[in-house]
Design a protein around this motif. Structure first.
Motif, short mmCIF file in Angstrom:
data_model
loop_
_atom_site.label_atom_id
_atom_site.label_comp_id
_atom_site.label_asym_id
_atom_site.label_seq_id
_atom_site.Cartn_x
_atom_site.Cartn_y
_atom_site.Cartn_z
N ARG A 1 -53.93 -4.29 66.95
CA ARG A 1 -54.04 -5.57 66.23
C ARG A 1 -52.83 -5.77 65.30
O ARG A 1 -52.30 -6.89 65.21
N TYR A 2 -52.41 -4.72 64.63
CA TYR A 2 -51.19 -4.85 63.81
C TYR A 2 -49.99 -5.14 64.71
O TYR A 2 -49.10 -5.93 64.35
N GLY A 3 -49.99 -4.52 65.89
CA GLY A 3 -48.85 -4.67 66.81
C GLY A 3 -48.62 -6.10 67.25
O GLY A 3 -47.48 -6.53 67.43
N PRO B 1 -59.21 3.42 50.87
CA PRO B 1 -59.21 3.68 52.32
C PRO B 1 -59.20 2.37 53.09
O PRO B 1 -59.75 1.36 52.63
N GLY B 2 -58.60 2.38 54.28
CA GLY B 2 -58.49 1.13 55.05
C GLY B 2 -57.64 0.14 54.26
O GLY B 2 -57.97 -1.04 54.17
N CYS B 3 -56.53 0.63 53.73
CA CYS B 3 -55.75 -0.14 52.74
C CYS B 3 -54.95 -1.28 53.36
O CYS B 3 -54.41 -2.12 52.63
N THR C 1 -54.91 4.86 52.33
CA THR C 1 -54.91 5.45 53.67
C THR C 1 -55.36 4.39 54.67
O THR C 1 -56.13 3.49 54.33
N ASP C 2 -54.88 4.54 55.88
CA ASP C 2 -55.29 3.62 56.94
C ASP C 2 -55.16 4.34 58.27
O ASP C 2 -54.25 5.15 58.47
N ILE C 3 -56.04 3.99 59.20
CA ILE C 3 -56.03 4.62 60.52
C ILE C 3 -54.86 4.10 61.37
O ILE C 3 -54.45 4.76 62.33
N ALA C 4 -54.31 2.93 61.02
CA ALA C 4 -53.23 2.32 61.80
C ALA C 4 -51.86 2.67 61.22
O ALA C 4 -51.55 2.25 60.08
N GLY D 1 -54.63 8.01 58.07
CA GLY D 1 -55.79 8.89 58.09
C GLY D 1 -57.05 8.13 58.44
O GLY D 1 -57.10 6.91 58.36
N ASP D 2 -58.05 8.90 58.85
CA ASP D 2 -59.36 8.34 59.22
C ASP D 2 -60.34 8.67 58.10
O ASP D 2 -60.74 9.83 57.93
N PHE D 3 -60.71 7.65 57.34
CA PHE D 3 -61.60 7.84 56.20
C PHE D 3 -62.91 8.49 56.61
O PHE D 3 -63.47 9.30 55.88
N LEU D 4 -63.41 8.13 57.78
CA LEU D 4 -64.73 8.60 58.19
C LEU D 4 -64.71 10.04 58.68
O LEU D 4 -65.66 10.79 58.47
N GLU E 1 -63.49 0.07 47.70
CA GLU E 1 -63.85 -0.50 49.01
C GLU E 1 -63.53 -1.99 49.04
O GLU E 1 -63.94 -2.74 48.15
N HIS E 2 -62.79 -2.40 50.08
CA HIS E 2 -62.56 -3.82 50.29
C HIS E 2 -62.29 -4.04 51.78
O HIS E 2 -61.22 -3.70 52.27
N THR E 3 -63.28 -4.57 52.47
CA THR E 3 -63.20 -4.90 53.90
C THR E 3 -62.91 -3.70 54.82
O THR E 3 -62.34 -3.86 55.88
N LEU E 4 -63.36 -2.50 54.40
CA LEU E 4 -63.42 -1.40 55.36
C LEU E 4 -64.86 -1.24 55.85
O LEU E 4 -65.09 -1.09 57.05
C1 SAM Z 1 -60.25 -5.76 57.88
S1 SAM Z 1 -58.87 -4.71 57.64
C2 SAM Z 1 -58.75 -4.76 55.84
C3 SAM Z 1 -57.45 -4.23 55.28
C4 SAM Z 1 -57.35 -4.26 53.76
N1 SAM Z 1 -58.45 -3.55 53.15
C5 SAM Z 1 -57.34 -5.68 53.29
O1 SAM Z 1 -58.36 -6.16 52.77
O2 SAM Z 1 -56.28 -6.34 53.43
C6 SAM Z 1 -59.59 -3.11 57.93
C7 SAM Z 1 -58.59 -1.99 57.80
O3 SAM Z 1 -59.25 -0.74 57.94
C8 SAM Z 1 -58.49 0.11 58.77
N2 SAM Z 1 -59.44 1.08 59.34
C9 SAM Z 1 -60.39 0.87 60.28
N3 SAM Z 1 -61.09 1.99 60.49
C10 SAM Z 1 -60.59 2.93 59.64
C11 SAM Z 1 -60.90 4.28 59.37
N4 SAM Z 1 -61.89 4.93 60.02
N5 SAM Z 1 -60.18 4.95 58.44
C12 SAM Z 1 -59.17 4.32 57.77
N6 SAM Z 1 -58.82 3.04 58.00
C13 SAM Z 1 -59.54 2.34 58.91
C14 SAM Z 1 -57.83 -0.83 59.77
O4 SAM Z 1 -56.69 -0.29 60.38
C15 SAM Z 1 -57.50 -2.03 58.88
O5 SAM Z 1 -56.24 -1.91 58.28
#
Ligand code: SAM
Length: 195
Positions: free
Chosen positions: A9-11, A44-46, A65-68, A91-94, A107-110
């Motif tokens: 999706r980032y790509g 996480p999921g930054c 941290t972010d998985i992407a 990294g993978d938060f989960l 936490e914000h939209t993870l």
């Molecule tokens: C909806 S986006 C929100 C990004 C950011 N928090 C924002 O509000 O702009 C969700 C993000 O979580 C990341 N993500 C999804 N699963 C994850 C995981 N298990 N560990 C870390 N990051 C993850 C995705 O790559 C993506 O960047």
């Protein structure tokens, strides 16, 4: 349910969550709380790092941290341009074991981005990454969607999942991005110290 390929999706630039600025609720929180001691925070999921930079601007030692990998690359570029200090890691938060524990977790939209079937894993991860007695500040997105991401949740679900492990300090409806007005709920929790 197929796992979301976040890197893909980032790509292709398919990032409707990317608002170009931090969560308004987070910005307001720190404007209201100059008295709180500054410490460490994990975001996480930054994504591209707007919230992590807001924590750094508020005086925190911030880690995002972010998985992407592409999200982390963009986050590093934007942070260098802003002249701020934030540690970013892929990294993978989960799934990952914490490389350290944090005083705050944001936490914000993870939570709404991961599959609902992984929400137990999310709660376990929150407890793993936060030090006992640490603070968990969350902006939850209260929508009804089941075909996400984003996947909806409710106040009742959030309380059911987190209140067994965290004490509630405050709950309020924050200022939001225009298209999320009145759809967000902020909760400030403190994790219970180990007995
Ligand atoms: C909806 S986006 C929100 C990004 C950011 N928090 C924002 O509000 O702009 C969700 C993000 O979580 C990341 N993500 C999804 N699963 C994850 C995981 N298990 N560990 C870390 N990051 C993850 C995705 O790559 C993506 O960047």
């Amino acid at each position: 349910m197929a796992e979301t390929d976040w890197e893909a999706r980032y790509g292709i630039g398919d990032m409707p969550w990317e608002k170009g600025e931090p969560s308004p609720g987070l910005v307001d929180f720190w404007a209201l709380h100059p008295e709180l001691p500054r410490a460490t925070v994990l975001v996480p999921g930054c994504g591209t790092g707007h919230d992590a930079r807001a924590w750094a601007s508020a005086g925190f030692r911030a880690t995002g941290t972010d998985i992407a990998p592409s999200a982390i690359r963009l986050a590093k570029q934007k942070t260098a341009k802003a002249g701020l200090q934030v540690e970013f890691r892929v990294g993978d938060f989960l799934a990952d074991e914490p490389f350290r524990t944090f005083d705050w977790l944001f936490e914000h939209t993870l939570f709404c981005a991961i599959a609902p079937s992984r929400r137990d894993d999310y709660v376990r991860a929150a407890m793993r990454w936060l030090r006992p007695g640490g603070d968990f500040l969350a902006v939850h997105y209260l929508i009804a969607d089941t075909d996400g991401p984003p996947f909806g949740t409710t106040r009742d679900e959030v309380w059911r999942r987190f209140s067994p492990h965290f004490d509630s300090l405050q709950e309020w409806v924050p200022r939001s991005y225009p298209n999320r007005t009145a759809l967000e709920l902020m909760l400030w929790w403190r994790s219970r110290p180990a007995p």
